[in-house]
Design a protein around this motif. Structure first.
Motif, PDB file in Angstrom:
ATOM      1  N   PHE A 108      10.571 -13.076 -18.193  1.00 24.53           N
ATOM      2  CA  PHE A 108      12.027 -13.489 -18.311  1.00 24.53           C
ATOM      3  C   PHE A 108      12.644 -13.992 -17.311  1.00 24.53           C
ATOM      4  N   SER A 109      12.070 -14.159 -16.154  1.00 23.84           N
ATOM      5  CA  SER A 109      12.889 -14.710 -15.058  1.00 23.84           C
ATOM      6  C   SER A 109      12.095 -15.717 -14.366  1.00 23.84           C
ATOM      7  N   SER A 110      12.479 -16.729 -13.573  1.00 26.51           N
ATOM      8  CA  SER A 110      11.790 -17.899 -13.070  1.00 26.51           C
ATOM      9  C   SER A 110      10.900 -17.507 -11.878  1.00 26.51           C
ATOM     10  N   ALA A 111      10.713 -16.171 -11.657  1.00 30.25           N
ATOM     11  CA  ALA A 111       9.891 -15.476 -10.625  1.00 30.25           C
ATOM     12  C   ALA A 111       8.350 -15.506 -11.108  1.00 30.25           C
ATOM     13  N   ALA A 112       7.454 -15.939 -10.413  1.00 34.37           N
ATOM     14  CA  ALA A 112       6.200 -16.303 -10.920  1.00 34.37           C
ATOM     15  C   ALA A 112       5.273 -15.291 -10.212  1.00 34.37           C
ATOM     16  N   MET A 113       4.599 -14.594 -10.545  1.00 36.19           N
ATOM     17  CA  MET A 113       3.636 -13.323  -9.966  1.00 36.19           C
ATOM     18  C   MET A 113       2.315 -13.554 -10.030  1.00 36.19           C
ATOM     19  N   THR A 114       1.671 -13.646  -8.910  1.00 39.06           N
ATOM     20  CA  THR A 114       0.151 -13.814  -8.835  1.00 39.06           C
ATOM     21  C   THR A 114      -0.348 -12.698  -9.181  1.00 39.06           C
ATOM     22  N   PRO A 115      -1.484 -12.482  -9.764  1.00 41.46           N
ATOM     23  CA  PRO A 115      -2.069 -11.280 -10.222  1.00 41.46           C
ATOM     24  C   PRO A 115      -2.175 -10.116  -9.147  1.00 41.46           C
ATOM     25  N   ARG A 116      -2.700 -10.533  -7.907  1.00 42.60           N
ATOM     26  CA  ARG A 116      -2.563  -9.694  -6.620  1.00 42.60           C
ATOM     27  C   ARG A 116      -1.086  -9.112  -6.482  1.00 42.60           C
ATOM     28  N   PHE A 117      -0.163 -10.058  -6.211  1.00 39.47           N
ATOM     29  CA  PHE A 117       1.263  -9.476  -5.984  1.00 39.47           C
ATOM     30  C   PHE A 117       1.466  -8.712  -7.252  1.00 39.47           C
ATOM     31  N   ALA A 118       1.332  -8.928  -8.449  1.00 40.47           N
ATOM     32  CA  ALA A 118       1.628  -8.001  -9.429  1.00 40.47           C
ATOM     33  C   ALA A 118       1.243  -6.535  -9.442  1.00 40.47           C
ATOM     34  N   ILE A 119       0.077  -6.604  -9.190  1.00 42.15           N
ATOM     35  CA  ILE A 119      -0.773  -5.064  -8.935  1.00 42.15           C
ATOM     36  C   ILE A 119       0.100  -4.510  -7.739  1.00 42.15           C
ATOM     37  N   ALA A 120       0.156  -5.115  -6.658  1.00 43.19           N
ATOM     38  CA  ALA A 120       0.913  -4.484  -5.515  1.00 43.19           C
ATOM     39  C   ALA A 120       2.438  -4.152  -6.001  1.00 43.19           C
ATOM     40  N   PHE A 121       2.930  -4.911  -6.423  1.00 39.79           N
ATOM     41  CA  PHE A 121       4.512  -4.635  -7.082  1.00 39.79           C
ATOM     42  C   PHE A 121       4.484  -3.675  -8.057  1.00 39.79           C
ATOM     43  N   VAL A 122       3.864  -3.389  -8.893  1.00 38.16           N
ATOM     44  CA  VAL A 122       3.617  -2.159  -9.670  1.00 38.16           C
ATOM     45  C   VAL A 122       3.270  -1.097  -9.247  1.00 38.16           C
ATOM     46  N   VAL A 123       2.287  -1.177  -8.318  1.00 39.39           N
ATOM     47  CA  VAL A 123       1.988   0.107  -7.257  1.00 39.39           C
ATOM     48  C   VAL A 123       3.165   0.556  -6.603  1.00 39.39           C
ATOM     49  N   ALA A 124       3.653  -0.219  -5.962  1.00 36.20           N
ATOM     50  CA  ALA A 124       4.979  -0.110  -5.026  1.00 36.20           C
ATOM     51  C   ALA A 124       6.029   0.504  -5.785  1.00 36.20           C
ATOM     52  N   ASN A 125       6.302  -0.107  -6.887  1.00 38.57           N
ATOM     53  CA  ASN A 125       7.328   0.373  -8.047  1.00 38.57           C
ATOM     54  C   ASN A 125       7.095   1.740  -8.276  1.00 38.57           C
ATOM     55  N   THR A 126       5.735   1.854  -8.613  1.00 37.00           N
ATOM     56  CA  THR A 126       5.319   3.564  -9.134  1.00 37.00           C
ATOM     57  C   THR A 126       5.464   4.300  -8.323  1.00 37.00           C
ATOM     58  N   MET A 127       5.302   4.121  -6.993  1.00 35.89           N
ATOM     59  CA  MET A 127       5.575   5.192  -5.915  1.00 35.89           C
ATOM     60  C   MET A 127       7.183   5.192  -5.663  1.00 35.89           C
ATOM     61  N   ALA A 128       7.760   4.112  -5.717  1.00 38.82           N
ATOM     62  CA  ALA A 128       9.211   4.291  -5.552  1.00 38.82           C
ATOM     63  C   ALA A 128       9.828   5.254  -6.850  1.00 38.82           C
ATOM     64  N   VAL A 129       9.469   4.936  -7.946  1.00 37.87           N
ATOM     65  CA  VAL A 129      10.009   5.640  -9.010  1.00 37.87           C
ATOM     66  C   VAL A 129       9.757   7.234  -8.845  1.00 37.87           C
ATOM     67  N   ALA A 130       8.371   7.393  -8.391  1.00 39.67           N
ATOM     68  CA  ALA A 130       7.730   8.594  -8.563  1.00 39.67           C
ATOM     69  C   ALA A 130       8.661   9.642  -7.374  1.00 39.67           C
ATOM     70  N   SER A 131       8.904   9.001  -6.116  1.00 37.35           N
ATOM     71  CA  SER A 131       9.688   9.417  -5.407  1.00 37.35           C
ATOM     72  C   SER A 131      11.228   9.692  -5.699  1.00 37.35           C
ATOM     73  N   VAL A 132      11.662   8.951  -6.355  1.00 34.99           N
ATOM     74  CA  VAL A 132      13.090   9.127  -7.067  1.00 34.99           C
ATOM     75  C   VAL A 132      13.000  10.271  -7.985  1.00 34.99           C
ATOM     76  N   TRP A 133      11.789  10.176  -8.777  1.00 33.27           N
ATOM     77  CA  TRP A 133      11.765  11.424  -9.816  1.00 33.27           C
ATOM     78  C   TRP A 133      11.662  12.639  -9.048  1.00 33.27           C
ATOM     79  N   THR A 134      10.940  12.827  -7.929  1.00 35.91           N
ATOM     80  CA  THR A 134      10.815  13.814  -7.170  1.00 35.91           C
ATOM     81  C   THR A 134      12.166  14.209  -6.559  1.00 35.91           C
ATOM     82  N   ILE A 135      12.993  13.398  -6.107  1.00 33.61           N
ATOM     83  CA  ILE A 135      14.427  13.720  -5.526  1.00 33.61           C
ATOM     84  C   ILE A 135      15.255  13.974  -6.737  1.00 33.61           C
ATOM     85  N   ALA A 136      15.017  13.773  -7.921  1.00 35.38           N
ATOM     86  CA  ALA A 136      15.742  14.177  -9.071  1.00 35.38           C
ATOM     87  C   ALA A 136      15.584  15.588  -9.678  1.00 35.38           C
TER      88      ALA A 136
END
Length: 194
Positions: A108-136
């Motif tokens: 839903f945005s003009s950003a186009a993700m290559t498959p490699r970037f998409a994998i890295a993005f999901v992994v990095a976001n998962t790590m970030a959300v897991a860290s926020v979950w731990t802080i919560a």
């Protein structure tokens, strides 16, 4: 293409299934609130809000992310509400939230993700959300008196396992990208990167 996949690819059917899943996520948020599981309630509310964001922005109820992605995001939330609680549900909930964010950005945005970037993005976001979950969880333990955090060693393993589940979610996103990206999207990505 089978006749079933043609029905599922229909925008109206996808929207109906997606809104049904959003209703299940809302149920999970309400049930978690009523049982005092405020962290799970918050996670379900954020997931539901993210799912509803594209149709709200587009002002079109049929502008929904794929029902498959929403179903994957709903499984740990609804499963926890139904009493099927495992440690893996936490990791899956965090990883699928990151996956939902990545799919919405790509779809839903003009950003186009290559498959490699998409994998890295999901992994990095998962790590970030897991860290926020731990802080919560830490804040909940300190301020409300809960006992969510199991100990330092277990906490570190939880973060490692959340990262591994994030990698799996990233690989799922690559499959999603290949299915829904299509050749014209691949050409657009190459043209923008050139």
């Amino acid at each position: 293409m089978s006749s079933l996949s043609g029905v599922i690819d229909d925008e109206r059917v996808n929207a109906a299934l997606s809104w049904g899943i959003v209703a299940l996520v809302a149920y999970a948020a309400i049930e978690s609130t009523l049982t005092g599981e405020l962290l799970w309630a918050g996670l379900a509310a954020v997931t539901g809000a993210l799912a509803a964001l594209p149709p709200i922005r587009a002002r079109e109820a049929r502008t929904m992310v794929s029902w498959e992605v929403l179903a994957l995001a709903a499984v740990p939330l609804v499963g926890r509400s139904l009493g099927v609680v495992t440690q893996a549900a936490t990791y899956l909930a965090v990883a699928t939230l990151a996956l939902l964010i990545a799919v919405e950005i790509d779809s839903f945005s003009s950003a186009a993700m290559t498959p490699r970037f998409a994998i890295a993005f999901v992994v990095a976001n998962t790590m970030a959300v897991a860290s926020v979950w731990t802080i919560a969880q830490f804040a909940s333990d300190a301020l409300v008196g809960t006992s969510s955090l199991p100990g330092q060693t277990r906490l570190m393993w939880d973060l490692v396992l959340a990262t591994a589940v994030g990698l799996g979610a990233g690989l799922l996103f690559e499959l999603y990208f290949r299915r829904y990206g299509g050749p014209d999207r691949d050409e657009r990505s190459r043209g923008e990167s050139a």
